[in-house]
Design a protein around this motif. Structure first.
Motif, PDB file in Angstrom:
ATOM      1  N   LEU A 260      46.562  41.457  39.682  1.00 29.86           N
ATOM      2  CA  LEU A 260      46.876  40.287  39.107  1.00 29.86           C
ATOM      3  C   LEU A 260      45.450  39.947  37.481  1.00 29.86           C
ATOM      4  CD1 LEU A 260      47.045  37.191  39.618  1.00 29.86           C
ATOM      5  CD2 LEU A 260      45.370  37.205  41.136  1.00 29.86           C
ATOM      6  N   THR A 261      44.706  41.357  37.318  1.00 32.14           N
ATOM      7  CA  THR A 261      43.397  41.559  36.420  1.00 32.14           C
ATOM      8  C   THR A 261      44.384  41.829  35.288  1.00 32.14           C
ATOM      9  OG1 THR A 261      43.151  43.949  37.011  1.00 32.14           O
ATOM     10  CG2 THR A 261      41.660  41.534  38.313  1.00 32.14           C
ATOM     11  N   GLY A 262      46.130  42.226  35.568  1.00 31.08           N
ATOM     12  CA  GLY A 262      46.699  42.600  34.160  1.00 31.08           C
ATOM     13  C   GLY A 262      47.530  42.049  33.861  1.00 31.08           C
ATOM     14  N   ILE A 263      47.277  40.903  34.495  1.00 30.86           N
ATOM     15  CA  ILE A 263      47.815  39.117  34.025  1.00 30.86           C
ATOM     16  C   ILE A 263      46.820  38.507  32.948  1.00 30.86           C
ATOM     17  CG2 ILE A 263      49.111  37.652  34.487  1.00 30.86           C
ATOM     18  CD1 ILE A 263      50.064  38.759  37.144  1.00 30.86           C
ATOM     19  N   SER A 264      48.102  38.366  32.059  1.00 31.01           N
ATOM     20  CA  SER A 264      46.723  37.401  30.906  1.00 31.01           C
ATOM     21  C   SER A 264      47.524  36.329  30.627  1.00 31.01           C
ATOM     22  CB  SER A 264      46.209  38.412  29.718  1.00 31.01           C
ATOM     23  OG  SER A 264      47.413  38.396  28.779  1.00 31.01           O
TER      24      SER A 264
ATOM     25  N   LYS B  40      44.781  44.158  48.168  1.00 33.47           N
ATOM     26  CA  LYS B  40      43.747  45.092  47.336  1.00 33.47           C
ATOM     27  C   LYS B  40      44.601  45.670  46.014  1.00 33.47           C
ATOM     28  CE  LYS B  40      40.430  46.820  50.122  1.00 33.47           C
ATOM     29  NZ  LYS B  40      39.758  47.749  50.983  1.00 33.47           N
ATOM     30  N   GLN B  41      45.938  46.140  45.863  1.00 36.40           N
ATOM     31  CA  GLN B  41      46.939  46.422  45.158  1.00 36.40           C
ATOM     32  C   GLN B  41      47.121  45.167  44.021  1.00 36.40           C
ATOM     33  OE1 GLN B  41      50.003  48.253  47.189  1.00 36.40           O
ATOM     34  NE2 GLN B  41      49.184  50.353  46.306  1.00 36.40           N
ATOM     35  N   ALA B  42      47.632  43.779  45.018  1.00 34.63           N
ATOM     36  CA  ALA B  42      47.953  42.678  44.396  1.00 34.63           C
ATOM     37  C   ALA B  42      46.721  42.103  43.144  1.00 34.63           C
ATOM     38  CB  ALA B  42      47.704  41.922  44.995  1.00 34.63           C
ATOM     39  N   LEU B  43      45.733  41.801  44.218  1.00 33.23           N
ATOM     40  CA  LEU B  43      43.889  41.816  43.316  1.00 33.23           C
ATOM     41  C   LEU B  43      43.488  42.628  42.173  1.00 33.23           C
ATOM     42  CD1 LEU B  43      42.096  41.133  46.730  1.00 33.23           C
ATOM     43  CD2 LEU B  43      42.445  39.191  44.369  1.00 33.23           C
ATOM     44  N   ALA B  44      44.571  43.981  42.581  1.00 30.07           N
ATOM     45  CA  ALA B  44      44.039  44.841  40.929  1.00 30.07           C
ATOM     46  C   ALA B  44      45.130  44.016  40.113  1.00 30.07           C
ATOM     47  CB  ALA B  44      43.880  46.569  41.752  1.00 30.07           C
TER      48      ALA B  44
ATOM     49  N   ILE C   2      52.953  35.784  38.089  1.00 32.34           N
ATOM     50  CA  ILE C   2      51.993  35.781  39.085  1.00 32.34           C
ATOM     51  C   ILE C   2      52.879  35.396  40.400  1.00 32.34           C
ATOM     52  CG2 ILE C   2      49.805  33.947  40.112  1.00 32.34           C
ATOM     53  CD1 ILE C   2      49.012  33.494  36.984  1.00 32.34           C
ATOM     54  N   ASN C   3      53.717  34.645  39.855  1.00 31.68           N
ATOM     55  CA  ASN C   3      54.465  34.234  41.297  1.00 31.68           C
ATOM     56  C   ASN C   3      54.838  35.536  42.266  1.00 31.68           C
ATOM     57  OD1 ASN C   3      54.934  32.221  43.553  1.00 31.68           O
ATOM     58  ND2 ASN C   3      57.333  32.359  41.436  1.00 31.68           N
ATOM     59  N   THR C   4      55.576  36.256  40.835  1.00 27.87           N
ATOM     60  CA  THR C   4      56.119  37.511  41.154  1.00 27.87           C
ATOM     61  C   THR C   4      55.385  38.745  42.299  1.00 27.87           C
ATOM     62  OG1 THR C   4      57.909  37.357  40.126  1.00 27.87           O
ATOM     63  CG2 THR C   4      57.655  39.247  40.810  1.00 27.87           C
ATOM     64  N   LEU C   5      54.063  38.369  41.733  1.00 28.89           N
ATOM     65  CA  LEU C   5      53.135  39.865  42.239  1.00 28.89           C
ATOM     66  C   LEU C   5      52.928  38.696  43.674  1.00 28.89           C
ATOM     67  CD1 LEU C   5      51.275  41.533  42.331  1.00 28.89           C
ATOM     68  CD2 LEU C   5      49.726  40.202  40.734  1.00 28.89           C
ATOM     69  N   VAL C   6      52.398  37.501  44.206  1.00 32.72           N
ATOM     70  CA  VAL C   6      52.057  36.781  45.182  1.00 32.72           C
ATOM     71  C   VAL C   6      53.163  36.730  46.123  1.00 32.72           C
ATOM     72  CG1 VAL C   6      51.536  34.790  46.687  1.00 32.72           C
ATOM     73  CG2 VAL C   6      50.320  34.681  44.446  1.00 32.72           C
ATOM     74  N   LYS C   7      54.358  36.921  45.427  1.00 34.66           N
ATOM     75  CA  LYS C   7      55.972  36.831  46.836  1.00 34.66           C
ATOM     76  C   LYS C   7      55.667  38.099  47.208  1.00 34.66           C
ATOM     77  CE  LYS C   7      59.456  34.254  46.285  1.00 34.66           C
ATOM     78  NZ  LYS C   7      59.891  33.237  47.179  1.00 34.66           N
ATOM     79  N   ARG C   8      55.967  39.020  46.514  1.00 33.73           N
ATOM     80  CA  ARG C   8      55.352  40.340  47.037  1.00 33.73           C
ATOM     81  C   ARG C   8      54.858  41.076  47.820  1.00 33.73           C
ATOM     82  NH1 ARG C   8      55.647  43.690  41.038  1.00 33.73           N
ATOM     83  NH2 ARG C   8      53.826  43.825  41.895  1.00 33.73           N
ATOM     84  N   THR C   9      53.442  40.671  47.872  1.00 32.10           N
ATOM     85  CA  THR C   9      52.320  40.495  48.406  1.00 32.10           C
ATOM     86  C   THR C   9      52.805  39.936  49.942  1.00 32.10           C
ATOM     87  OG1 THR C   9      50.444  40.522  46.912  1.00 32.10           O
ATOM     88  CG2 THR C   9      50.070  40.597  48.889  1.00 32.10           C
ATOM     89  N   ALA C  10      53.376  39.093  49.680  1.00 33.06           N
ATOM     90  CA  ALA C  10      53.808  37.887  50.956  1.00 33.06           C
ATOM     91  C   ALA C  10      55.076  38.946  51.991  1.00 33.06           C
ATOM     92  CB  ALA C  10      54.212  36.519  50.749  1.00 33.06           C
TER      93      ALA C  10
ATOM     94  N   ALA D 294      43.635  29.373  34.003  1.00 32.55           N
ATOM     95  CA  ALA D 294      42.167  29.703  34.286  1.00 32.55           C
ATOM     96  C   ALA D 294      42.581  29.082  36.321  1.00 32.55           C
ATOM     97  CB  ALA D 294      41.021  29.478  33.999  1.00 32.55           C
ATOM     98  N   GLN D 295      42.675  27.894  36.685  1.00 29.03           N
ATOM     99  CA  GLN D 295      42.941  27.492  37.901  1.00 29.03           C
ATOM    100  C   GLN D 295      43.869  28.073  38.196  1.00 29.03           C
ATOM    101  OE1 GLN D 295      43.505  23.290  38.058  1.00 29.03           O
ATOM    102  NE2 GLN D 295      42.515  22.787  40.179  1.00 29.03           N
ATOM    103  N   CYS D 296      45.275  28.906  37.624  1.00 30.08           N
ATOM    104  CA  CYS D 296      46.240  28.891  38.196  1.00 30.08           C
ATOM    105  C   CYS D 296      45.640  30.533  39.373  1.00 30.08           C
ATOM    106  CB  CYS D 296      47.373  29.352  37.928  1.00 30.08           C
ATOM    107  SG  CYS D 296      48.271  27.504  37.819  1.00 30.08           S
ATOM    108  N   MET D 297      44.927  30.944  38.339  1.00 30.37           N
ATOM    109  CA  MET D 297      44.492  32.267  38.571  1.00 30.37           C
ATOM    110  C   MET D 297      43.429  32.340  39.698  1.00 30.37           C
ATOM    111  SD  MET D 297      45.844  35.435  37.268  1.00 30.37           S
ATOM    112  CE  MET D 297      44.508  36.445  36.607  1.00 30.37           C
ATOM    113  N   HIS D 298      42.695  31.766  39.541  1.00 31.02           N
ATOM    114  CA  HIS D 298      41.416  31.261  40.472  1.00 31.02           C
ATOM    115  C   HIS D 298      42.103  31.189  42.495  1.00 31.02           C
ATOM    116  CE1 HIS D 298      37.427  30.606  41.943  1.00 31.02           C
ATOM    117  NE2 HIS D 298      38.019  29.184  42.951  1.00 31.02           N
ATOM    118  N   SER D 299      43.493  30.789  42.174  1.00 28.48           N
ATOM    119  CA  SER D 299      43.960  30.027  42.968  1.00 28.48           C
ATOM    120  C   SER D 299      44.622  31.460  44.277  1.00 28.48           C
ATOM    121  CB  SER D 299      45.003  28.224  43.224  1.00 28.48           C
ATOM    122  OG  SER D 299      44.019  27.607  42.316  1.00 28.48           O
ATOM    123  N   VAL D 300      45.168  31.644  42.935  1.00 25.89           N
ATOM    124  CA  VAL D 300      45.830  32.970  43.453  1.00 25.89           C
ATOM    125  C   VAL D 300      44.982  34.057  43.974  1.00 25.89           C
ATOM    126  CG1 VAL D 300      47.313  34.106  42.816  1.00 25.89           C
ATOM    127  CG2 VAL D 300      48.153  32.698  42.279  1.00 25.89           C
ATOM    128  N   GLN D 301      44.327  34.338  42.788  1.00 26.34           N
ATOM    129  CA  GLN D 301      43.299  35.169  43.983  1.00 26.34           C
ATOM    130  C   GLN D 301      42.485  34.911  45.397  1.00 26.34           C
ATOM    131  OE1 GLN D 301      40.254  34.789  40.120  1.00 26.34           O
ATOM    132  NE2 GLN D 301      41.413  36.779  39.673  1.00 26.34           N
TER     133      GLN D 301
END
Length: 196
Positions: A74-78, A68-72, A88-96, A150-157
């Motif tokens: 993620l919305t701050g990245i533009s 949930k924190q990662a999803l929140a 985005i990649n750092t956020l996914v890595k931290r979540t993993a 947009a596609q990267c954000m959608h895939s990560v979400q």
């Protein structure tokens, strides 16, 4: 002789049968204590259900907190950020790293990282994998392609929402405590060698 058969007025209260009755005796109120064994069993069952429910809900909340924190975040990245792929990649890595052992995740990058992320999905694999590949491609470019955002954000979400994380892994055990950092364990080993 006539006076013998008539009762005297002074003795009338002594011989009145209603005057000899006492007031109604009300029984004492029934006490709730001690409880019958059935109530004790019910109380124990209710207590067990409450404790089990609390622990289950607490585990669920703690388990999903990094997601949930990662999803929140993620919305701050533009797309206006210069390094949005790295963010985005750092956020996914931290979540993993919150869900998987450090030694299984930390060294992954490029194609191995995409394969690892894709292996955690049961459906929408192709759609997510395509976006993750674009993310990896943009991560290593000097100037990221704004059209891929947009596609990267959608895939990560999608990955954050649908990834299957192991329920048995405790992320707290993967993080060394402040007293057992790798450098302090090296110093301790050196002290043991010098004392031997």
């Amino acid at each position: 002789m006539q006076t013998q058969g008539l009762p005297s007025l002074g003795n009338s209260t002594q011989q009145d049968p209603l005057a000899q009755l006492r007031d109604i005796h009300v029984p004492e109120a029934v006490s709730i204590w001690p409880l019958d064994w059935g109530w004790w069993c019910l109380a124990i069952v209710v207590l067990i259900v409450v404790v089990w429910s609390y622990r289950t809900i607490r585990h669920y909340v703690r388990f999903n907190k990094p997601r949930k924190q990662a999803l929140a975040q993620l919305t701050g990245i533009s797309v206006d950020q210069k390094d949005w792929p790295v963010a985005i990649n750092t956020l996914v890595k931290r979540t993993a790293l919150s869900y998987f052992p450090h030694q299984d995740v930390a060294h992954l990058h490029a194609e191995a990282w995409v394969s690892f992320l894709s292996s955690r999905l049961k459906k929408d694999i192709d759609q997510v994998e395509k976006g993750l590949r674009l993310l990896q491609h943009n991560t290593y470019r000097p100037t990221p392609n704004r059209d891929d955002f947009a596609q990267c954000m959608h895939s990560v979400q999608l990955w954050l929402k649908k990834a299957q994380f192991p329920k048995h892994y405790d992320a707290k055990s993967a993080v060394p405590s402040s007293g057992s950092t790798p450098s302090s364990s090296k110093h301790q080993e050196q002290r043991e060698i010098t004392h031997a």
